[in-house]
Motif scaffolding. Structure first.
Motif, PDB file in Angstrom:
ATOM      1  N   ILE A 102      12.071   8.031 -10.023  1.00  9.73           N
ATOM      2  CA  ILE A 102      11.014   7.367  -9.521  1.00  9.73           C
ATOM      3  C   ILE A 102       9.757   8.227  -9.594  1.00  9.73           C
ATOM      4  CG2 ILE A 102       9.808   5.992  -7.631  1.00  9.73           C
ATOM      5  CD1 ILE A 102      12.498   6.172  -6.146  1.00  9.73           C
ATOM      6  N   GLN A 103       8.943   8.198 -10.815  1.00 11.37           N
ATOM      7  CA  GLN A 103       7.852   9.087 -10.932  1.00 11.37           C
ATOM      8  C   GLN A 103       6.891   8.727  -9.810  1.00 11.37           C
ATOM      9  OE1 GLN A 103       6.943   9.513 -14.893  1.00 11.37           O
ATOM     10  NE2 GLN A 103       9.217  10.140 -15.548  1.00 11.37           N
ATOM     11  N   GLN A 104       5.793   9.749  -9.723  1.00 10.06           N
ATOM     12  CA  GLN A 104       4.915   9.710  -8.796  1.00 10.06           C
ATOM     13  C   GLN A 104       3.708   8.558  -9.262  1.00 10.06           C
ATOM     14  OE1 GLN A 104       3.723  13.025  -6.681  1.00 10.06           O
ATOM     15  NE2 GLN A 104       2.454  11.959  -5.222  1.00 10.06           N
ATOM     16  N   LEU A 105       3.220   7.654  -8.462  1.00 11.19           N
ATOM     17  CA  LEU A 105       2.207   6.739  -8.660  1.00 11.19           C
ATOM     18  C   LEU A 105       1.134   6.832  -7.462  1.00 11.19           C
ATOM     19  CD1 LEU A 105       4.282   3.669  -8.949  1.00 11.19           C
ATOM     20  CD2 LEU A 105       3.370   4.649 -11.026  1.00 11.19           C
ATOM     21  N   THR A 106      -0.156   6.483  -8.161  1.00  9.01           N
ATOM     22  CA  THR A 106      -1.238   6.315  -7.144  1.00  9.01           C
ATOM     23  C   THR A 106      -1.033   5.007  -6.542  1.00  9.01           C
ATOM     24  OG1 THR A 106      -2.635   5.629  -8.939  1.00  9.01           O
ATOM     25  CG2 THR A 106      -2.585   8.039  -8.376  1.00  9.01           C
ATOM     26  N   LYS A 107      -1.602   4.742  -5.599  1.00  8.78           N
ATOM     27  CA  LYS A 107      -1.588   3.289  -5.090  1.00  8.78           C
ATOM     28  C   LYS A 107      -2.193   2.351  -5.962  1.00  8.78           C
ATOM     29  CE  LYS A 107      -4.178   2.117  -1.295  1.00  8.78           C
ATOM     30  NZ  LYS A 107      -4.860   1.615  -0.109  1.00  8.78           N
ATOM     31  N   GLU A 108      -3.319   2.499  -6.645  1.00  5.05           N
ATOM     32  CA  GLU A 108      -3.824   1.553  -7.679  1.00  5.05           C
ATOM     33  C   GLU A 108      -3.081   1.401  -8.803  1.00  5.05           C
ATOM     34  OE1 GLU A 108      -6.529   3.171  -4.971  1.00  5.05           O
ATOM     35  OE2 GLU A 108      -5.450   4.600  -6.441  1.00  5.05           O
ATOM     36  N   VAL A 109      -2.355   2.381  -9.236  1.00  8.96           N
ATOM     37  CA  VAL A 109      -1.399   1.883 -10.521  1.00  8.96           C
ATOM     38  C   VAL A 109      -0.313   1.108  -9.865  1.00  8.96           C
ATOM     39  CG1 VAL A 109       0.327   3.096 -11.988  1.00  8.96           C
ATOM     40  CG2 VAL A 109      -2.008   3.994 -11.580  1.00  8.96           C
ATOM     41  N   ASP A 166       0.872  -1.191  -0.070  1.00 11.22           N
ATOM     42  CA  ASP A 166      -0.041   0.050   0.115  1.00 11.22           C
ATOM     43  C   ASP A 166       0.810   1.285   0.097  1.00 11.22           C
ATOM     44  OD1 ASP A 166      -1.902  -1.745   2.363  1.00 11.22           O
ATOM     45  OD2 ASP A 166      -2.593  -1.263   0.157  1.00 11.22           O
ATOM     46  N   CYS A 167       2.083   0.870  -0.214  1.00  9.78           N
ATOM     47  CA  CYS A 167       3.032   2.448  -0.217  1.00  9.78           C
ATOM     48  C   CYS A 167       3.397   3.008  -1.416  1.00  9.78           C
ATOM     49  CB  CYS A 167       4.186   1.840   0.803  1.00  9.78           C
ATOM     50  SG  CYS A 167       5.311   3.223   0.871  1.00  9.78           S
ATOM     51  N   THR A 168       3.481   4.370  -1.619  1.00  9.30           N
ATOM     52  CA  THR A 168       3.877   4.736  -2.791  1.00  9.30           C
ATOM     53  C   THR A 168       4.886   6.057  -2.349  1.00  9.30           C
ATOM     54  OG1 THR A 168       2.149   6.357  -2.772  1.00  9.30           O
ATOM     55  CG2 THR A 168       2.049   4.575  -4.231  1.00  9.30           C
ATOM     56  N   LEU A 169       5.471   5.934  -1.072  1.00  5.12           N
ATOM     57  CA  LEU A 169       6.272   7.003  -0.616  1.00  5.12           C
ATOM     58  C   LEU A 169       7.524   7.327  -1.576  1.00  5.12           C
ATOM     59  CD1 LEU A 169       6.641   6.842   3.355  1.00  5.12           C
ATOM     60  CD2 LEU A 169       6.123   8.820   1.826  1.00  5.12           C
ATOM     61  N   CYS A 170       8.322   6.360  -1.963  1.00  9.69           N
ATOM     62  CA  CYS A 170       9.692   6.648  -2.615  1.00  9.69           C
ATOM     63  C   CYS A 170       9.201   7.391  -3.940  1.00  9.69           C
ATOM     64  CB  CYS A 170      10.423   5.294  -3.064  1.00  9.69           C
ATOM     65  SG  CYS A 170       9.545   4.097  -3.970  1.00  9.69           S
ATOM     66  N   SER A 171       7.938   7.176  -4.506  1.00  7.52           N
ATOM     67  CA  SER A 171       7.722   7.903  -5.728  1.00  7.52           C
ATOM     68  C   SER A 171       7.105   9.244  -5.408  1.00  7.52           C
ATOM     69  CB  SER A 171       6.722   7.100  -6.587  1.00  7.52           C
ATOM     70  OG  SER A 171       5.396   7.334  -5.845  1.00  7.52           O
ATOM     71  N   GLU A 172       6.730   9.598  -4.179  1.00  6.09           N
ATOM     72  CA  GLU A 172       6.439  10.706  -3.767  1.00  6.09           C
ATOM     73  C   GLU A 172       7.521  11.823  -3.340  1.00  6.09           C
ATOM     74  OE1 GLU A 172       3.154  10.702  -0.728  1.00  6.09           O
ATOM     75  OE2 GLU A 172       2.644   8.686  -1.586  1.00  6.09           O
ATOM     76  N   VAL A 173       8.597  11.172  -3.051  1.00  7.33           N
ATOM     77  CA  VAL A 173       9.535  12.223  -2.531  1.00  7.33           C
ATOM     78  C   VAL A 173      10.707  12.347  -3.539  1.00  7.33           C
ATOM     79  CG1 VAL A 173       9.095  11.744   0.172  1.00  7.33           C
ATOM     80  CG2 VAL A 173      11.026  10.396  -1.380  1.00  7.33           C
ATOM     81  N   CYS A 174      10.817  11.356  -4.706  1.00  6.26           N
ATOM     82  CA  CYS A 174      12.109  11.491  -5.454  1.00  6.26           C
ATOM     83  C   CYS A 174      12.189  12.916  -6.056  1.00  6.26           C
ATOM     84  CB  CYS A 174      11.921  10.555  -6.464  1.00  6.26           C
ATOM     85  SG  CYS A 174      13.203  10.529  -7.720  1.00  6.26           S
ATOM     86  N   PRO A 175      13.191  13.789  -5.806  1.00  6.81           N
ATOM     87  CA  PRO A 175      13.173  15.008  -6.362  1.00  6.81           C
ATOM     88  C   PRO A 175      13.706  15.122  -7.751  1.00  6.81           C
ATOM     89  CG  PRO A 175      15.079  14.849  -4.996  1.00  6.81           C
ATOM     90  CD  PRO A 175      14.263  13.408  -4.853  1.00  6.81           C
ATOM     91  N   THR A 176      14.257  14.064  -8.441  1.00  7.41           N
ATOM     92  CA  THR A 176      14.605  14.267  -9.803  1.00  7.41           C
ATOM     93  C   THR A 176      13.608  13.656 -10.726  1.00  7.41           C
ATOM     94  OG1 THR A 176      15.810  12.237  -9.783  1.00  7.41           O
ATOM     95  CG2 THR A 176      17.121  14.103  -9.077  1.00  7.41           C
TER      96      THR A 176
END
Lengths: 519, 142
Positions: free
Chosen positions: A408-415, A395-405
């Motif tokens: 790791i592109q932001q994902l929703t939990k469903e994706v 259920d976690c997407t934290l790495c995609s949320e914090v990556c500044p470059t």
């Protein structure tokens, strides 16, 4: 006069950026949200630039603000925003407290050839397809690695120590947090860079910023044509040298009463030090650059210098693109290296990541760990999924949320829950059920999609079977497998991430609870 | 095995498991719930899971076991994949005998107690009685 107060403003701004930027790598209690992380890192030059090139969105346009600011009044980024710069100021400050003699700085010649060679190698290796050099030299990423790799474990140990003392007095607002074992070899480069930065700033102020740092060199080039520059008013200047003594960039030549503004980091120490207010940020009348040289050189000298730099740059360019394209082709990416969900695949990830280790710090299960040779030598320090250490939370997407470059592109939990970063492979000869004829099932227990399912084997025994269509490669099975020395189930990473099917959802027939008991 | 200090130090031990399907042990109820007290559970998976479950039950029998069978995960357990795995049974089982309650739970689930290997193993070891016919069972409907 207002300008002598600019130093105080710089100190306060710098401290704030330093503290907040350090904190996001240390925040093991999740006090800040990932949106706040983004806000804090908005103005960091290299990650913002990389993210912009990747995503072309205005949300990652912080670097444009830095470029505009630099074109306006010089390298304010270096003194007020860059965490590595502020760190160096602290080292410098500490080194000067304990000195009786040699407390002051003095003018030194720039290491121009080295400076622009390093900048050229950085840019050219990027064009040749590797972010290794940029990641190694980027000040934000270096700072991130220092805090994440070296400071965070100490910080957590301190927390755990205090927590156990308080716990004995029934005070529980602190709790111990686990520290995982890391591969110390991945700390080689961060340690070497830390030593380099500390040694240079201990003795020579901002020498790193004016020689090694590609951001410093780039912004330095831009500040040569900035609207406002720090200049000495030759009439009111008494040549007392107080400004030069406090100049961390060693760029004020008091004999010539000149300031090498490409090396100036806008710390404003000089403005505060001058008793005559003779040194100031002045609006420069803009004509062609050649008409207003900073340093007096004859035409011949300048031509010789340009010829030499061009030759060096071409040489460096040729060598570095050759070296990097060759080594990229030869270095083998280990067959089952897995990169995190959102990174799209190994190529996109390793091309975009500068190894700042923010995702490593933020990962709640600690499955993201810096790689050693798993991505090849040019991928050293870039994070990978380490299923011997942990697994990826469904259920976690934290790495995609914090990556500044944007590596790791932001994902929703469903994706994320349908992103197949690898597939589990079962090796029956290693399995406990096969070897000992006893039940196990640890792998299936942990599978969030039940891609790993227990099917009838011998007698009453069941054995795992993988459905590669719904497996997302989260590593829960590999992490749980008790078989040693080789695990019976391992995730083989995909070079390009795939889409998994959703797990089957079959509803059960409702039980009629008004009837009699089942037995 | 290294266990939580509470199970060594407490005066009364009440076990409150949930009835679920389990990939490794077929069903998880009272005795399987005790696995959570142990630090190194991987050892159990590696060294005959069913035997370990039965053996640990000999260490300390709970004074009371309350088996929650209100919503039972019937398949894809113990984690479950979706709400479709859950069956609303609206039941609760209570007993001081952990083997009996596991046997009854297995029957509620839909398998015979002897099909769940750790139940006969625990019965043999004298932890309790898995023979549901010989038990005094009070059936209450609310």
């Amino acid at each position: 006069m207002f300008q002598r107060h600019l130093k105080k403003l710089r100190v306060v701004t710098g401290l704030l950026f330093f503290l907040f930027t350090a904190f996001i790598f240390l925040d093991f209690r999740n006090i800040l949200t990932s949106a706040q992380f983004k806000g804090i890192l908005f103005l960091q030059f290299v990650p913002s630039l990389i993210k912009f090139v990747n995503l072309l969105s205005l949300a990652s346009a912080g670097f444009i603000i830095i470029l505009l600011l630099t074109a306006l009044c010089g390298r304010v980024y270096c003194s007020a925003i860059c965490p590595l710069g502020i760190f160096q100021d602290m080292v410098s400050f500490i080194s000067r407290i304990f000195r009786k003699k040699k407390k002051s700085f003095h003018f030194s010649q720039p290491w121009t050839k080295l400076r622009y060679t390093i900048l050229a190698i950085t840019v050219l290796s990027l064009l040749a397809g590797s972010t290794f050099v940029l990641g190694l030299l980027d000040p934000y990423s270096n700072f991130g690695r220092f805090v994440s790799d070296f400071v965070r474990p100490l910080f957590i140990k301190l927390n755990n120590g205090i927590a156990s003392i308080l716990e004995k007095r029934d005070i529980f607002f602190l709790y111990p947090v686990d520290l995982v074992k890391v591969n110390l070899l991945t700390f080689i480069f961060p340690a070497l860079m830390l030593i380099l930065v500390v040694v240079l700033s201990f003795g020579r102020g901002r020498l790193y910023c004016n020689t090694v740092c590609p951001v410093g060199s780039l912004l330095g080039l831009l500040s040569k044509i900035s609207f406002f520059k720090i200049k000495i008013n030759t009439t009111s200047c008494t040549q007392c040298g107080k400004c030069s003594k406090v100049c961390k960039s060693e760029c004020i030549n008091i004999k010539d009463q000149s300031v090498d503004f490409s090396r100036c980091v806008d710390c404003f120490n000089c403005l505060a030090a001058c008793p005559e207010n003779a040194i100031r940020l002045n609006l420069v009348p803009h004509k062609a650059i050649a008409v207003v040289p900073e340093v007096e050189t004859t035409g011949n000298e300048r031509r010789a210098f340009l010829a030499k730099s061009l030759a060096l740059t071409v040489g460096a360019a040729g060598l570095s693109s050759l070296a990097f394209s060759q080594s990229k082709a030869e270095t083998s990416v280990k067959k089952n290296v897995v990169c995190p969900p959102g990174s799209k695949g190994i190529k996109h990830f390793t091309d975009t990541c500068t190894s700042c280790h923010l995702c490593v710090s933020a990962c709640p299960t600690k499955v993201l760990q810096p790689a050693f040779m798993e991505y090849g030598i040019l991928g050293m320090m870039q994070p990978r999924m380490d299923y011997s250490t942990s697994f990826c939370n469904y259920d976690c997407t934290l790495c995609s949320e914090v990556c500044p470059t944007g590596a790791i592109q932001q994902l929703t939990k469903e994706v994320k829950q349908q992103t197949q970063i690898g597939v589990a492979h079962f090796t029956v000869t290693n399995c406990i059920v096969f070897r000992d004829n006893t039940s196990c099932g640890a792998c299936s227990e942990h599978c969030p999609t039940k891609a790993v399912n227990m099917v009838p084997y011998k007698g009453e025994l069941t054995i795992p079977e993988v459905n590669p269509k719904i497996c997302i490669g989260c590593g829960g099975c590999e992490y749980a497998c008790p078989a040693r020395p080789e695990k019976a189930i391992r995730v083989i990473g995909h070079e390009l991430h795939q889409k998994a099917l959703k797990p089957r959802e079959e509803k059960l027939k409702p039980v009629d609870t008004s009837q009699d008991f089942p037995f | 095995a290294r266990v939580h200090e509470l199970i060594v130090n407490c005066d009364v031990f009440i076990n409150v498991p949930v009835l679920k399907h389990h990939g490794g042990s077929t069903v998880t109820a009272g005795m399987k719930n005790m696995m959570g007290v142990v630090w190194d559970r991987r050892f159990w998976h590696k060294n005959d899971l069913h035997q370990c479950i039965a053996d640990f039950a000999t260490y300390r029998r709970p004074n009371l076991t309350v088996l929650d069978a209100y919503r039972v995960i019937k398949k894809n357990g113990p984690k479950g994949v979706s709400v479709g795995d859950v069956s609303l049974m609206k039941s609760l089982l209570v007993s001081p005998d952990i083997v009996a309650i596991d046997a009854a739970g297995a029957k509620m689930f839909g398998v015979e107690p002897h099909e769940v290997k750790y139940i006969p193993l625990a019965h043999e070891a004298g932890v309790g009685n898995s023979n549901t016919d010989s038990l005094r069972i009070k059936r209450i409907k609310i």
